[in-house]
Motif scaffolding. Structure first.
Motif, PDB file in Angstrom:
ATOM      1  N   GLU A  11      92.219 -17.636  -9.081  1.00 27.53           N
ATOM      2  CA  GLU A  11      91.606 -16.718  -8.588  1.00 27.53           C
ATOM      3  C   GLU A  11      91.949 -16.444  -7.082  1.00 27.53           C
ATOM      4  OE1 GLU A  11      87.606 -15.791  -9.415  1.00 27.53           O
ATOM      5  OE2 GLU A  11      87.639 -17.087 -11.298  1.00 27.53           O
ATOM      6  N   HIS A  12      92.221 -17.455  -6.352  1.00 31.25           N
ATOM      7  CA  HIS A  12      92.527 -17.580  -4.966  1.00 31.25           C
ATOM      8  C   HIS A  12      93.762 -16.673  -4.851  1.00 31.25           C
ATOM      9  CE1 HIS A  12      93.271 -18.745  -0.780  1.00 31.25           C
ATOM     10  NE2 HIS A  12      94.307 -19.310  -1.160  1.00 31.25           N
ATOM     11  N   LEU A  13      94.936 -17.282  -5.582  1.00 32.02           N
ATOM     12  CA  LEU A  13      96.371 -16.529  -5.864  1.00 32.02           C
ATOM     13  C   LEU A  13      96.132 -15.079  -6.165  1.00 32.02           C
ATOM     14  CD1 LEU A  13      98.281 -19.216  -7.700  1.00 32.02           C
ATOM     15  CD2 LEU A  13      98.047 -18.723  -5.160  1.00 32.02           C
ATOM     16  N   MET A  14      95.111 -14.698  -7.007  1.00 31.45           N
ATOM     17  CA  MET A  14      95.098 -13.348  -7.636  1.00 31.45           C
ATOM     18  C   MET A  14      94.569 -12.432  -6.477  1.00 31.45           C
ATOM     19  SD  MET A  14      92.455 -11.574 -10.448  1.00 31.45           S
ATOM     20  CE  MET A  14      90.760 -12.332  -9.383  1.00 31.45           C
ATOM     21  N   LEU A  46      96.620  -9.353  -4.740  1.00 30.12           N
ATOM     22  CA  LEU A  46      95.978  -7.912  -4.789  1.00 30.12           C
ATOM     23  C   LEU A  46      95.593  -7.207  -3.468  1.00 30.12           C
ATOM     24  CD1 LEU A  46      93.208  -8.324  -7.654  1.00 30.12           C
ATOM     25  CD2 LEU A  46      95.511  -6.996  -7.613  1.00 30.12           C
ATOM     26  N   LYS A  47      95.416  -8.214  -2.443  1.00 26.93           N
ATOM     27  CA  LYS A  47      95.409  -7.537  -1.204  1.00 26.93           C
ATOM     28  C   LYS A  47      96.679  -7.035  -0.781  1.00 26.93           C
ATOM     29  CE  LYS A  47      91.527 -10.232   0.897  1.00 26.93           C
ATOM     30  NZ  LYS A  47      91.201 -11.347   1.885  1.00 26.93           N
ATOM     31  N   ILE A  56      89.312  -3.500  -7.690  1.00 29.47           N
ATOM     32  CA  ILE A  56      89.160  -4.778  -8.295  1.00 29.47           C
ATOM     33  C   ILE A  56      88.650  -5.579  -7.140  1.00 29.47           C
ATOM     34  CG2 ILE A  56      90.317  -6.583  -9.327  1.00 29.47           C
ATOM     35  CD1 ILE A  56      92.795  -4.550  -9.548  1.00 29.47           C
ATOM     36  N   LEU A  57      89.200  -5.604  -6.168  1.00 30.47           N
ATOM     37  CA  LEU A  57      88.575  -6.476  -5.126  1.00 30.47           C
ATOM     38  C   LEU A  57      87.121  -6.375  -4.680  1.00 30.47           C
ATOM     39  CD1 LEU A  57      91.679  -6.389  -2.523  1.00 30.47           C
ATOM     40  CD2 LEU A  57      90.641  -8.358  -3.978  1.00 30.47           C
ATOM     41  N   VAL A  82      85.150  -8.988  -2.733  1.00 29.86           N
ATOM     42  CA  VAL A  82      86.105  -9.358  -1.792  1.00 29.86           C
ATOM     43  C   VAL A  82      86.399  -8.371  -0.813  1.00 29.86           C
ATOM     44  CG1 VAL A  82      88.563 -10.453  -1.314  1.00 29.86           C
ATOM     45  CG2 VAL A  82      87.210 -11.202  -3.303  1.00 29.86           C
ATOM     46  N   GLN A  83      86.354  -8.785   0.543  1.00 35.03           N
ATOM     47  CA  GLN A  83      86.806  -7.794   1.425  1.00 35.03           C
ATOM     48  C   GLN A  83      88.105  -7.506   1.662  1.00 35.03           C
ATOM     49  OE1 GLN A  83      84.735  -9.313   4.805  1.00 35.03           O
ATOM     50  NE2 GLN A  83      82.795  -8.174   4.636  1.00 35.03           N
TER      51      GLN A  83
END
Length: 541
Positions: free
Chosen positions: A127-130, A134-135, A278-279, A284-285
């Motif tokens: 999830e960290h890589l995802m 995406l950012k 998605i973020l 997620v900011q």
């Protein structure tokens, strides 16, 4: 090997010789990562920046397909516009004679493809890589950049699991105005969106579909569309069952399952519009939070800034004064050359590079040396066809403003210069031309037209070698039991074929017929120089 000793091939620098310790007197080569006749990728040390970089080089005189050069330049132009912690940074790019180069930041890591093959990641790490991926993609889309080739090979991960999105060679920006034909089929088959396979207009949502395939592979270990060959893969992307896809995600947490299914919707309008959505769903900011300080801290910080600025200004003034003082005493001083194995000279060069005035002097010297690099040697001149060979006295030359163009083309081709037909290869002697630039076209009825702008210099012959086969694509087609093979409606023969099928690059429609079986009909994109191996077995009607 010194750059002045780089091998030549009729006046053209060979790509195979680009292994000098100091390349273009700016990049210290550490390792060769990839190299062929047209391009090379090196791990190098950027002397002026004193840091490791990745260096990509393209020999523009060896490339028969101008679109490859444009792709190379586009990558530099696009990445130069993007500044984000999750996107590879361009440090430097430019031309040196026939070579176009780009230097990228170096990442001590590997591609996501290698990570998936060699490492076991926890759910949290995935999830960290995802999120980082995406950012980076979201930032590119906000800057009107469509990547068009999202895949694990183009996502890089360092030892701390920091992600960088790279290889924007196929990307389109809003400034391109679709000159590069966004409707052509480009990308990697098993990561294409349905609209990409059909050759339709691409948007950010096409990238998001490809991102969904990458993330599906990240969390499940398998690409959902990868078939035994390109045809089956493309057919699977067009006709996959969304319900069957959902069943393959039953082991994932609900929030991830929801994201992947929405990314992989066939209908563009049912997907996310942008990665930021998605973020937001994942809380997620996308922007870094601002640092809030109280008034007392702010005042203290301003005071520190003031003192730092004053100290830096003083150092700069003293440095400039010292430089001018040295230049008055040593007006002809130059930096030493760097020889292989001479560690002391390398250390001296690094120290002198910290001086801005000496750096500028070194860059000027570089350009002078590079200008000399491509001048043909005496031996080269003797081996090349020269106009007015017997008249060695320049003062007695009959046409001092003329040069020559000698073309070797395999197979033959009609030669057009500035739109006028001149003659047909093979040439017996150079074409005599006034010095200047000309648009050259080589025309053969069975090949794409070769186009190049050539520069002619007075009293010099410019050699040009062209293989038209390099502009074509090839199909290695095997069919069981047998079949008549049609490419874009044209019969190419009946299998088994003795030779490869030579085709013009671009969108290909392949049809294979046998009266006893159901017809095979598929479409794909073939690039110049590629050989695509296809195996088919007919199915009963």
């Amino acid at each position: 090997m010194d750059t002045n000793e780089i091998e030549r091939d009729d006046g053209i620098i060979k790509m195979s010789a680009l292994t000098s310790e100091i390349l273009f007197e700016k990049f210290q080569i550490i390792d060769v990562l990839k190299k062929d006749e047209h391009a090379a990728v090196f791990l190098a040390n950027h002397i002026y920046l004193s840091k490791k970089i990745i260096l990509k080089i393209l020999n523009t005189q060896k490339i028969p397909d101008q679109s490859i050069i444009e792709r190379f330049k586009r990558e530099a132009k696009i990445l130069a516009q993007l500044d984000h912690p999750n996107i590879i940074k361009v440090l430097d790019f430019g031309m040196s004679k026939e070579f176009f180069y780009i230097s990228f930041e170096y990442i001590e890591g590997e591609s996501l493809r290698n990570v998936l093959k060699t490492k076991t990641l926890s759910q949290e790490q995935k999830e960290h890589l995802m999120i980082q991926f995406l950012k980076g993609l979201d930032y590119a889309h906000k800057n009107q950049i469509i990547h068009r080739d999202i895949k694990p090979e183009n996502i890089f991960v360092d030892k701390n699991l920091n992600v960088k999105l790279g290889d924007f060679g196929l990307a389109l920006s809003s400034e391109d105005n679709f000159i590069t034909n966004p409707y052509s089929i480009v990308g990697t088959p098993s990561y294409m969106s349905p609209e990409q396979v059909r050759g339709a207009k691409l948007t950010a949502q096409s990238d998001l579909f490809s991102a969904g395939v990458v993330l599906f592979e990240l969390f499940t270990g398998k690409n959902p569309f990868l078939g035994d060959n390109v045809s089956l893969t493309l057919n699977e992307i067009i006709s996959y069952d969304e319900m069957a896809l959902e069943e393959k995600l039953n082991d994932l947490p609900e929030h991830l399952k929801k994201v992947l299914l929405k990314l992989l919707k066939k209908n563009v309008n049912q997907r996310y519009n942008r990665a930021e959505e998605i973020l937001e769903e994942l809380n997620v900011q996308t922007e870094q939070p601002a640092v809030i300080v109280n008034s007392a801290d702010r005042k203290a910080w301003k005071t520190k800034i003031g003192w730092i600025f004053l100290a830096v200004f003083t150092i700069v003034v003293i440095g400039i004064a010292v430089v001018f003082r040295i230049n008055e005493r040593l007006p002809n001083a130059t930096l030493p050359n760097v020889d292989k194995g001479n560690i002391q000279q390398k250390n001296n060069l690094s120290k002198q590079n910290t001086n801005a005035v000496q750096l500028q002097s070194q860059k000027t010297k570089e350009q002078e040396d590079l200008n000399k690099l491509n001048q043909p040697s005496v031996d080269d001149k003797q081996q090349s066809p020269i106009i007015n060979q017997q008249n060695e006295n320049p003062a007695q030359s009959k046409s001092p403003g003329y040069g020559g163009l000698f073309i070797e083309c395999i197979p033959w081709a009609k030669v057009y210069i500035n739109g006028e037909e001149i003659e047909t290869t093979p040439l017996r002697r150079p074409i005599k031309l006034l010095e200047g630039e000309y648009t050259l076209k080589l025309v053969h009825p069975d090949y794409p037209i070769y186009t190049k702008v050539v520069s002619i210099k007075a009293e010099e012959v410019t050699p040009l070698r062209v293989s038209l086969d390099a502009m074509m694509g090839f199909l290695n087609t095997k069919v069981f039991p047998w079949g008549d093979v049609f490419v874009n409606g044209e019969l190419k023969g009946q299998t088994p074929l003795r030779d490869l099928i030579k085709v013009t690059p671009g969108s290909i429609r392949l049809t294979i017929k046998n009266p006893n079986y159901k017809e095979i009909d598929t479409a794909f994109y073939l690039r110049a120089g590629d050989t695509l191996k296809l195996n088919f077995t007919f199915k009963n009607r």
